[in-house]
Design a protein around this motif. Sequence first.
Motif: not given
Length: 307
Positions: A28-42, A264-275
Amino acid sequence: MENRGHYWVGVGFVLLSAFCFACKGILIKLAFRYPIDPIALLTLRMAFSLPFYLAIGQYLNRAEGPVTLSRREWLTLAAVGITGYYFASLFNFIGLLYISASLERILLFVYPTFVLLLNAIGFGRRVTRQQLLALLLTYAGILLAFVGNIRLSTQQDVALGAFWVILSGLVYALYLVGSESVMRQLGSQRFTCYAMIAATVPTLIHGTVASGTALFHYPTTVYWLGVLMALFVTVLPTFMMAEGIKRVGASNTSIIASIGPIFTIGLSTTILHEAISWQQLVGTGLVLSGVFLTSWRRTKRSTYVPD
């Protein structure tokens, strides 16, 4: 020996499904990098999922025989499906506009405590000391993780995002409590198919009204992310979870699946680079301890982690 193998295959299904569900916030976070809103993505997620649930539902009907439900039971099935997979999912997607994927997964695991409280309030089920301790651990962990995320976050409205995700957990808990009787009649797999099909109808209507023809004009990557969400965080994990429940029991399933936030913590730090702050890590441990205590020795019943 065969029973042991049967059990460990079930554990494998639960772990795989937990990993798939953990990928949801990342996609979802990767998709939100593009111009799409929550209901359209859902809407894209549900539209790509629908053919699979229709086909599997038809197969189960042929294999298990026709469904015999009253009109009231069909309405209940539709209502809980819409509650659990339209409203809860939409609130979750909105929340991810404002908070990190790792915090979202921690907050979403508040739903077992909501199930506990709803059963106590609605059905008069006694809350034990162990369950009270589980509530305290869970909410202390969520508060600590939330505080840690505020210090690290560069986004505004983190509290608003937390509100939407916790509301999603509450709505999902309502779905679980309301679905028990119909799920027992249909079985978990057929129930999942019908509930998802019911939820797809208002999702498509909402998405079409809100986005119109824009649904057909997003970048190609958005559609691929929608397909991945449909297959790997919707269709496959729901059925793997159902098979896991069948093999290891609902209580064990809930405990094993509580590893989801760690994934999720492992994936978010690896892919999204979240702190990730130390408060989030400690808070995650407290939440998982609370989930463990909530699930321990709980009566067997079919349940899923939030999708």
